[in-house]
Motif scaffolding. Structure first.
Motif, short mmCIF file in Angstrom:
data_model
loop_
_atom_site.label_atom_id
_atom_site.label_comp_id
_atom_site.label_asym_id
_atom_site.label_seq_id
_atom_site.Cartn_x
_atom_site.Cartn_y
_atom_site.Cartn_z
N MET A 1 36.62 85.03 44.89
CA MET A 1 36.32 84.93 46.30
C MET A 1 34.85 84.55 46.51
SD MET A 1 37.80 85.08 49.08
CE MET A 1 37.80 85.46 50.77
N LYS A 2 33.96 85.18 45.71
CA LYS A 2 32.53 84.85 45.83
C LYS A 2 32.27 83.40 45.45
CE LYS A 2 30.81 89.50 44.99
NZ LYS A 2 29.96 90.35 44.16
N LEU A 3 32.99 82.92 44.44
CA LEU A 3 32.84 81.54 44.02
C LEU A 3 33.26 80.59 45.14
CD1 LEU A 3 32.17 79.49 41.81
CD2 LEU A 3 34.54 79.69 41.03
N LEU A 4 34.32 80.94 45.85
CA LEU A 4 34.79 80.11 46.96
C LEU A 4 33.71 80.02 48.04
CD1 LEU A 4 37.02 78.54 48.41
CD2 LEU A 4 37.80 80.72 49.35
N TRP A 5 33.10 81.16 48.42
CA TRP A 5 32.04 81.15 49.42
C TRP A 5 30.83 80.35 48.93
CZ3 TRP A 5 32.80 81.86 54.23
CH2 TRP A 5 33.78 82.74 54.69
N PHE A 6 30.53 80.48 47.66
CA PHE A 6 29.42 79.73 47.08
C PHE A 6 29.67 78.24 47.20
CE2 PHE A 6 27.44 77.78 43.29
CZ PHE A 6 26.11 78.03 43.60
N LEU A 7 30.86 77.80 46.81
CA LEU A 7 31.19 76.38 46.87
C LEU A 7 31.23 75.87 48.31
CD1 LEU A 7 33.92 76.17 44.08
CD2 LEU A 7 31.54 75.41 43.97
N LEU A 8 31.76 76.70 49.22
CA LEU A 8 31.77 76.31 50.64
C LEU A 8 30.33 76.19 51.17
CD1 LEU A 8 34.74 78.38 52.09
CD2 LEU A 8 34.59 75.90 51.83
N GLY A 9 29.45 77.07 50.75
CA GLY A 9 28.05 77.00 51.17
C GLY A 9 27.37 75.73 50.67
N ILE A 10 27.66 75.36 49.44
CA ILE A 10 27.09 74.13 48.89
C ILE A 10 27.62 72.92 49.66
CG2 ILE A 10 27.08 72.60 46.87
CD1 ILE A 10 26.90 75.09 45.13
N ALA A 11 28.92 72.88 49.89
CA ALA A 11 29.52 71.77 50.63
C ALA A 11 28.95 71.69 52.04
CB ALA A 11 31.03 71.92 50.67
N ALA A 12 28.81 72.83 52.71
CA ALA A 12 28.26 72.83 54.07
C ALA A 12 26.81 72.36 54.05
CB ALA A 12 28.35 74.24 54.66
N GLY A 13 26.06 72.73 53.03
CA GLY A 13 24.68 72.28 52.93
C GLY A 13 24.58 70.78 52.78
N PHE A 14 25.46 70.20 51.98
CA PHE A 14 25.47 68.74 51.82
C PHE A 14 25.83 68.05 53.12
CE2 PHE A 14 25.82 69.40 47.15
CZ PHE A 14 24.77 68.58 46.77
N VAL A 15 26.83 68.57 53.82
CA VAL A 15 27.24 67.97 55.10
C VAL A 15 26.10 68.06 56.10
CG1 VAL A 15 28.81 68.24 57.07
CG2 VAL A 15 29.71 68.33 54.74
N LEU A 16 25.48 69.22 56.20
CA LEU A 16 24.37 69.41 57.12
C LEU A 16 23.21 68.48 56.78
CD1 LEU A 16 23.26 70.99 59.52
CD2 LEU A 16 22.41 72.68 57.90
#
Length: 93
Positions: free
Chosen positions: A1-16
């Motif tokens: 679950m933590k890995l999923l949030w980590f990956l989502l954070g990275i993806a959101a950072g790239f989009v932003l």
């Protein structure tokens, strides 16, 4: 679950970052951040190379001192052996 949030954070950072980069003001901000990061990494690299050179000088000095000490010890041992052999010859005579 933590890995999923980590990956989502990275993806959101790239989009932003992509969205901010499209705006001219955002592009300037990102360019300034990139310049500061580059300056910081350059300074860290320079400091690392300076410390590495200092350590290399210290190692060279220690190596030279050890070689000199070994040479002195070898000469002293040779002198002691010569003295012992001379003393042994005198006793034998």
């Amino acid at each position: 679950m933590k890995l999923l949030w980590f990956l989502l954070g990275i993806a959101a950072g790239f989009v932003l970052a992509h969205l901010v980069n499209k705006d001219p003001r955002g592009h300037e901000i990102l360019a300034e951040v990139d310049a500061r990061i580059t300056e910081f990494t350059d300074r860290i690299g320079d400091a690392y190379r300076e410390q590495e050179a200092r350590f290399a000088d210290i190692v060279d000095d220690v190596r030279d001192a050890a070689a000199e000490a070994a040479g002195t010890a070898a000469a002293a041992a040779s002198d002691a052996l010569d003295s012992a052999q001379t003393a042994a010859r005198k006793l034998a005579d």
